[in-house]
Write an enzyme that holds these catalytic residues in place. Structure first.
Site, PDB file in Angstrom:
ATOM      1  N   ARG A 133       2.919 -13.565  -0.252  1.00 25.22           N
ATOM      2  CA  ARG A 133       4.358 -13.561  -0.049  1.00 25.22           C
ATOM      3  C   ARG A 133       4.756 -14.689   0.909  1.00 25.22           C
ATOM      4  O   ARG A 133       3.992 -15.090   1.769  1.00 25.22           O
ATOM      5  CB  ARG A 133       4.827 -12.220   0.525  1.00 25.22           C
ATOM      6  CG  ARG A 133       4.770 -11.068  -0.457  1.00 25.22           C
ATOM      7  CD  ARG A 133       5.334  -9.797   0.152  1.00 25.22           C
ATOM      8  NE  ARG A 133       4.566  -9.365   1.322  1.00 25.22           N
ATOM      9  CZ  ARG A 133       4.935  -9.520   2.573  1.00 25.22           C
ATOM     10  NH1 ARG A 133       6.085 -10.124   2.874  1.00 25.22           N
ATOM     11  NH2 ARG A 133       4.166  -9.087   3.566  1.00 25.22           N
ATOM     12  N   LYS A 135       7.928  -6.728  -4.483  1.00 31.76           N
ATOM     13  CA  LYS A 135       8.521  -6.417  -3.185  1.00 31.76           C
ATOM     14  C   LYS A 135      10.033  -6.586  -3.180  1.00 31.76           C
ATOM     15  O   LYS A 135      10.713  -6.001  -2.331  1.00 31.76           O
ATOM     16  CB  LYS A 135       7.877  -7.270  -2.098  1.00 31.76           C
ATOM     17  CG  LYS A 135       6.422  -6.896  -1.812  1.00 31.76           C
ATOM     18  CD  LYS A 135       6.267  -5.406  -1.467  1.00 31.76           C
ATOM     19  CE  LYS A 135       4.849  -5.069  -1.056  1.00 31.76           C
ATOM     20  NZ  LYS A 135       4.658  -3.619  -0.809  1.00 31.76           N
ATOM     21  N   HIS A 140       6.943   2.833   2.820  1.00 33.09           N
ATOM     22  CA  HIS A 140       5.856   1.935   2.448  1.00 33.09           C
ATOM     23  C   HIS A 140       4.557   2.704   2.669  1.00 33.09           C
ATOM     24  O   HIS A 140       3.952   2.662   3.737  1.00 33.09           O
ATOM     25  CB  HIS A 140       5.893   0.682   3.313  1.00 33.09           C
ATOM     26  CG  HIS A 140       4.937  -0.377   2.883  1.00 33.09           C
ATOM     27  ND1 HIS A 140       4.347  -1.258   3.765  1.00 33.09           N
ATOM     28  CD2 HIS A 140       4.463  -0.721   1.658  1.00 33.09           C
ATOM     29  CE1 HIS A 140       3.561  -2.084   3.104  1.00 33.09           C
ATOM     30  NE2 HIS A 140       3.607  -1.774   1.829  1.00 33.09           N
ATOM     31  N   SER A 191       0.055  -3.981   3.990  1.00 29.04           N
ATOM     32  CA  SER A 191      -0.920  -4.434   2.999  1.00 29.04           C
ATOM     33  C   SER A 191      -2.250  -4.726   3.683  1.00 29.04           C
ATOM     34  O   SER A 191      -2.309  -5.385   4.721  1.00 29.04           O
ATOM     35  CB  SER A 191      -0.415  -5.700   2.304  1.00 29.04           C
ATOM     36  OG  SER A 191       0.774  -5.431   1.595  1.00 29.04           O
ATOM     37  N   LYS A 243      -4.354   1.656   2.225  1.00 27.64           N
ATOM     38  CA  LYS A 243      -3.525   2.623   1.486  1.00 27.64           C
ATOM     39  C   LYS A 243      -4.066   2.871   0.077  1.00 27.64           C
ATOM     40  O   LYS A 243      -4.211   4.010  -0.356  1.00 27.64           O
ATOM     41  CB  LYS A 243      -2.075   2.137   1.386  1.00 27.64           C
ATOM     42  CG  LYS A 243      -1.342   2.017   2.695  1.00 27.64           C
ATOM     43  CD  LYS A 243       0.155   1.812   2.496  1.00 27.64           C
ATOM     44  CE  LYS A 243       0.493   0.671   1.581  1.00 27.64           C
ATOM     45  NZ  LYS A 243       0.015  -0.638   2.079  1.00 27.64           N
ATOM     46  N   THR A 244      -4.351   1.785  -0.625  1.00 25.40           N
ATOM     47  CA  THR A 244      -4.807   1.911  -2.014  1.00 25.40           C
ATOM     48  C   THR A 244      -6.151   2.628  -2.086  1.00 25.40           C
ATOM     49  O   THR A 244      -6.346   3.542  -2.900  1.00 25.40           O
ATOM     50  CB  THR A 244      -4.905   0.526  -2.668  1.00 25.40           C
ATOM     51  OG1 THR A 244      -3.608  -0.082  -2.671  1.00 25.40           O
ATOM     52  CG2 THR A 244      -5.412   0.633  -4.094  1.00 25.40           C
ATOM     53  N   ASP A 249       1.584   2.569  -3.031  1.00 21.34           N
ATOM     54  CA  ASP A 249       2.288   1.643  -2.140  1.00 21.34           C
ATOM     55  C   ASP A 249       3.723   2.023  -1.770  1.00 21.34           C
ATOM     56  O   ASP A 249       4.141   1.754  -0.649  1.00 21.34           O
ATOM     57  CB  ASP A 249       2.304   0.251  -2.772  1.00 21.34           C
ATOM     58  CG  ASP A 249       2.596  -0.842  -1.765  1.00 21.34           C
ATOM     59  OD1 ASP A 249       2.062  -0.790  -0.647  1.00 21.34           O
ATOM     60  OD2 ASP A 249       3.365  -1.757  -2.101  1.00 21.34           O
ATOM     61  N   ARG A 289      -5.742 -10.290  -6.341  1.00 19.17           N
ATOM     62  CA  ARG A 289      -5.015  -9.063  -6.676  1.00 19.17           C
ATOM     63  C   ARG A 289      -5.237  -8.642  -8.128  1.00 19.17           C
ATOM     64  O   ARG A 289      -5.505  -9.462  -9.006  1.00 19.17           O
ATOM     65  CB  ARG A 289      -3.516  -9.271  -6.477  1.00 19.17           C
ATOM     66  CG  ARG A 289      -3.095  -9.467  -5.019  1.00 19.17           C
ATOM     67  CD  ARG A 289      -2.853  -8.150  -4.345  1.00 19.17           C
ATOM     68  NE  ARG A 289      -2.468  -8.301  -2.949  1.00 19.17           N
ATOM     69  CZ  ARG A 289      -2.009  -7.311  -2.206  1.00 19.17           C
ATOM     70  NH1 ARG A 289      -1.868  -6.101  -2.735  1.00 19.17           N
ATOM     71  NH2 ARG A 289      -1.693  -7.497  -0.943  1.00 19.17           N
TER      72      ARG A 289
END
Length: 428
Positions: A60, A202, A221, A239, A243-244, A258, A323
């Site tokens: 990003r 996003k 988030h 990120s 989390k994933t 997410d 990714r």
């Protein structure tokens, strides 16, 4: 589903896109694979995933994101470093130039929902210059599949992604050739100069973070899963904080990895897919996510492969931020409804690279509010341009880059939900 003679109720002329070279409406993965190869956008790996490169933008670009200063949203926006203002005049100028740039070109359109909860979902449209971005959108959001629903789809927000168009900062008021412009009043997000697909994802999250709190819904988030006793949990974090990985626990059912909302009914996923970091992913440590990198329909970004099309997930020569974008259903234990009841546990994940915090701590309500608002963590390499080493940072609500409204708005909603449902809060 793709229609050569498809005539939607709301056409692309609603956002000024006319005289196009062609429009491919809601194309299937197979059709988008064909377009991807014919357009020379990338290659297909040995086991079937689509592999694309994003050039110099491999993460990003938050400093290139702007919010249009306009009457309907001006008083609600958290102006500053996260939400930089840009005038309507500059937005209109860029929009007109992108509209002209796309004339005589093929575009790919996906009509989708953002949000699995029917009463809160948002109708969206993603218009892209690249076929692989269209498959990315189809994976990440919830596609409208019924033919009648497609014809009557009325998007409240439309994303226009034209990575081949580069801004002129001196003329357009941008920081660089790349730009992400959000106009809440007109329901348009304009993206150019960058091929990084995470900007599409996003941007929709930013929109949901604007719309849902106005309805009294907490946007978060976080990832989420559910145990055998219908005991759901949410995992807040930036990120790269896990989390994933945590949400894909094979002993629990995955709700999402997410972005979620918390209503009076419970929690729901904003998305229809996952966007997982895959650098140094292994079949032994993360078998479910690893399997998606060997599957038709998955979109891989900046993953290295050899001349035979065999992936090397350990190779970070292009970026640390490799990714995979895949449908939630590609995870065997995914919860089809993408919804669950009120969470019994709220976990705040901190990538504490400096040994400041205890490994695990149970928080009181006031402590939970403190850590939620301060959002201490470490930015990890690759998720943003220029981040090479862990950097200490404070990211309000564990998601400041995506908050259009002041953090206190989200904190009050979280406090309300915790008071109502008595969820345990943990700092990890």
């Amino acid at each position: 589903m793709s229609y050569s003679d498809f005539t939607p109720k709301v056409g692309l002329d609603a956002v000024g896109l006319t005289n196009l070279g062609g429009v491919m409406w809601n194309a299937s993965p197979a059709t988008l694979y064909e377009e991807f190869v014919m357009n020379g956008e990338g290659v297909i790996a040995a086991d079937g995933p689509m592999c694309a490169e994003t050039g110099k933008y491999t993460g990003r670009s938050p400093e290139d994101k702007f919010v249009v200063e306009e009457p309907s949203s001006k008083d609600k926006i958290w102006w500053g470093k996260v939400n930089r203002p840009i005038s309507e005049e500059k937005f209109d100028g860029l929009l007109h130039r992108v509209q002209a740039y796309l004339q005589d070109n093929m575009v790919y359109v996906q009509d989708c929902w953002a949000g699995a909860e029917v009463t809160e979902r948002l109708p969206i449209r993603v218009v892209t210059q690249l076929a692989w971005h269209s498959l990315f959108a189809r994976n990440m959001f919830i596609p409208v599949t019924d033919a009648d629903d497609l014809r009557n789809h009325e998007p409240q927000f439309t994303i226009i992604s034209a990575p081949g168009f580069k801004a002129d900062p001196a003329v357009d008021g941008t920081r660089s050739e790349a730009f992400i412009l959000v106009h809440f009043g007109r329901g348009i997000v304009l993206i150019g100069g960058t091929s990084y697909a995470g900007e599409i994802k996003k941007s929709i999250f930013t929109i949901m973070n604007y719309v849902l709190p106005l309805r009294g819904v907490l946007s978060m988030h976080c990832s989420a899963n559910e145990g055998p006793a219908a005991d759901s949990a949410v995992f807040f974090g930036l990120s790269g904080t896990g989390k994933t990985t945590l949400s894909a626990d094979p002993k629990r059912r995955l709700i999402g990895d997410d972005e979620h909302g918390w209503t009076d009914l419970g929690i729901f996923n904003f998305e229809g897919g996952c966007y997982a970091k895959v650098i140094r992913l292994s079949a032994e440590a993360e078998p479910e996510i690893y399997k998606t990198t060997r599957t038709f329909g998955t979109v891989l970004e900046n993953v290295v492969m050899d001349e035979r099309g065999v992936l090397d997930l350990d190779d970070d020569s292009k970026t640390e931020n490799t990714r995979a974008a895949y449908k939630l259903e590609q995870i065997a234990n995914a919860l089809p409804a993408k919804q669950a009841g009120h969470p019994m546990a709220v976990v705040m994940l901190t990538a504490d690279a400096f040994g400041i915090l205890p490994p695990i701590a149970r928080l009181t309500r006031n402590q939970a509010m403190f850590y939620f608002l301060s959002g201490f963590t470490a930015k990890l390499a690759g998720t943003e341009i220029g981040v090479k080493e862990p950097q200490p940072t404070f990211s309000a609500c564990f998601g400041a880059p995506f908050l259009p409204q002041p953090p206190v708005v989200y904190a009050r909603l979280l406090a309300q939900r915790l008071d109502e449902h008595g969820s345990d809060v943990w700092l990890v």
